[in-house]
Design a protein around this motif. Structure first.
Motif: not given
Length: 616
Positions: A273-275, A247-248, A279, A251, A196-197, A319, A216
């Motif tokens: 929390p898998f972006y 995604d961001v 990805d 989360h 994630n981050t 997710f 972001t």
């Protein structure tokens, strides 16, 4: 509010009290204080007696860490279940990430472990992930081909362990009417930052074709928009938001969610929390399938090894993948197929994926709204904007922001451009690639849609387009030409009866030279007012609010409605398992039709859109 999604009024932003101090700890302080005060008068025997009494009290009030899979702080014996559950909530200070105070820290990931090759030296295939753990996933022959968890022990029913259901405490929490968070607790699964981050940090290198705007920033909202361009936008709450930052955004909202828990046994659902969107974005062009799938396979490897997974085989996990579902459902063999294979992985088929556009023929993904550029920080900001667009004078009957798609023989965008350009009642904004593209300007798009009664919304590159949500935000009645653009997509956020808030003209009618203008002029003024009122009422459900400084809210936004829908979905599955009821019989080929069914209707009954979603 006309959205059919369930509301949770008055329960938002209610934080449970801080974890009370231990009774034993208070006694210890008191005893030590007395010992120090009277040290000159008390004999050694007296001191030993006091120490023994202290140890005895601490033993009687000790904490219980015994539940497998829980990362929660301890709960004192002797308190009611409701109090125990309430203590699991993590109070979150305004504008602060809760993870600074929680034990939910990324696990150590020695050497950033990658997918291990098999004996032949090749990377693990899509299907080999099913054997990552003996208990991780096994195919169960239900109607949709979903993969469910293998029973943990021989002779136990699905989802059971130690003689009782692993989610018994979660169901008890959901049934506790005295606990405001009882059916809404979310447990955040532990993942290393490379899932994630780290992806956010490296975003500029992930998307080399994008410009240098920091999308972001501000929790995924992007840069603040300072220009109001002639009063088109409000002074605050507007950002230059990229549609693929969901995604961001999601989360960041989870971090501020008022019903977080670090006790997975009472959680209504587990957030991973898998972006996935960030990805896959770095691997869509010029990469082989191994690199496209590597991080997804590794995520499955980690998550299925966790004790939280075994409770329901992942059916309580969800997710966010902030792109269209087609970016995660690679078709064909070899490196020529588009995207990753994330949503086809056996374990992931048990999870719920929240995407910008869902598949009409798969059960494991659900569409939630595209991010717009409006992220108000207060309810008053939402209400002010609704009043504003409700009272606007609209000079154009209809408008279109788009461009012809000559490379797509099925697209009707070119015909709509022609009709709009030929009409004195239509305003056209042609979208062109490059820095001068006005369709990339939130203010320009809002100005167009605010001046129009109807906004044309044909299919985009796929079924859906962000422009739909910009139109609703401007109070412009959307005109759809395919049910896949909205009606069968955003069923958690839009009314079931699409005629309440939109106009539907078939693509075949447009190809047959039916005049869109004539169709729109036939609509009675009172019907137009009803539809506009419905559209304005939908605005809160279409936006992702800024909650970084907000304590209370009576408005459910897109995030709230999605979380409520996920937790209710999981609770429904759990209740059916506990009551030993049969699984909901759903065929994936008709996934698009289920939300549309009325009472006494069967999925096999004929529907006017059957040909549009014919399953191949």
């Amino acid at each position: 509010m006309l959205s059919r999604a369930p509301r949770v009024v008055s329960m938002r932003r209610h934080h449970a009290a801080e974890l009370p101090p231990s009774v034993g700890g208070d006694i210890l302080k008191d005893k030590l204080h007395k010992v120090n005060k009277g040290s000159g008068r008390c004999s050694r025997l007296c001191s030993l007696l006091i120490f023994a009494a202290t140890v005895s009290m601490l033993t009687r009030h000790c904490y219980d860490y015994g539940l497998a899979g829980s990362s929660a702080t301890g709960v004192e014996h002797g308190h009611s279940p409701s109090l125990q559950r309430t203590r699991k909530v993590n109070p979150i200070a305004r504008g602060r990430s809760p993870f600074s105070d929680l034990s939910i820290t990324p696990p150590r990931d020695a050497g950033h472990r990658k997918i291990s090759p098999d004996k032949s030296g090749k990377a693990l295939s899509d299907h080999s992930v099913a054997s990552v753990s003996a208990d991780s996933s096994a195919t169960r022959p239900d109607s949709g081909g979903q993969t469910l968890s293998k029973p943990l022990q021989s002779g136990t029913t699905y989802g059971e362990q130690r003689g009782e259901h692993a989610f018994a405490r979660a169901l008890a929490a959901a049934n506790d009417r005295g606990d405001l968070c009882g059916d809404r607790y979310i447990y955040v699964q532990e993942l290393p930052p490379r899932f994630n981050t780290d992806l956010v940090r490296d975003y500029q290198t992930l998307s080399p074709w994008s410009d240098k705007r920091n999308y972001t920033a501000n929790g995924g909202f992007g840069p603040h928009l300072s220009s109001v361009e002639g009063g088109v936008l409000q002074e605050t709450g507007w950002y230059d938001s990229n549609e693929h930052m969901l995604d961001v955004i999601f989360h960041d909202r989870i971090k501020r969610y008022e019903c977080l828990t670090n006790d997975s046994s009472i959680a209504a659902a587990v957030f991973v929390p898998f972006y996935a969107g960030l990805d896959v974005a770095r691997h869509l062009w010029g990469h082989n399938v191994s690199s496209r799938d590597a991080l997804a396979l590794d995520m499955v490897r980690l998550v299925t090894a966790r004790p939280e997974w075994r409770a329901m085989g992942g059916r309580d996990h969800f997710f966010v993948a902030g792109r269209a579902t087609w970016d995660f459902r690679r078709q064909g063999d070899g490196d020529t197929g588009w995207g990753s294979n994330l949503l086809r992985l056996p374990a992931v088929r048990n999870m719920t994926a929240l995407v910008l556009e869902a598949s009409p023929w798969n059960l494991n993904d659900v569409a939630i709204p595209y991010p717009t550029s409006f992220h108000p920080a207060t309810d008053e900001g939402i209400f002010f904007w609704q009043d504003r667009v409700r009272g606007l004078k609209r000079q154009w009957l209809f408008s279109f922001a788009g461009a012809p798609r000559p490379e797509d023989a099925r697209s009707i965008a070119g015909r709509l451009v022609e009709q709009c350009a030929a009409s004195t009642a239509c305003s056209l904004m042609e979208c062109r690639k490059g820095p001068s593209n006005r369709c990339d300007s939130p203010a320009a798009v809002m100005k167009l849609f605010q001046s129009s009664t109807f906004c044309l919304q044909p299919q985009g590159d796929t079924y859906t387009r962000r422009s739909v949500f910009d139109a609703v935000l401007a109070g412009c009645i959307p005109v759809f030409f395919h049910p896949g653009t909205a009606f069968v997509q955003y069923t958690w956020h839009l009314p079931k009866n699409h005629a309440e808030y939109s106009v539907y003209i078939t693509e075949e009618d447009v190809r047959g030279n039916v005049s869109v203008e004539e169709r729109l002029r036939r609509i009675r003024p009172d019907a137009v007012e009803r539809m506009r009122s419905a559209v304005v009422g939908l605005i809160p459900a279409m936006i992702y609010s800024d909650t970084s400084s907000k304590l209370e809210s009576t408005v459910n936004d897109a995030f709230d409605l999605a979380v409520v829908a996920v937790t209710r979905k999981v609770t429904k599955i759990r209740k059916r398992i506990v009551e030993n009821l049969p699984e909901d019989e759903k065929l994936e080929m008709y996934r698009w039709k289920y939300p549309l069914l009325g009472e006494a209707q069967n999925v096999e009954d004929p529907h006017e859109w059957d040909q549009l979603f014919a399953f191949n």
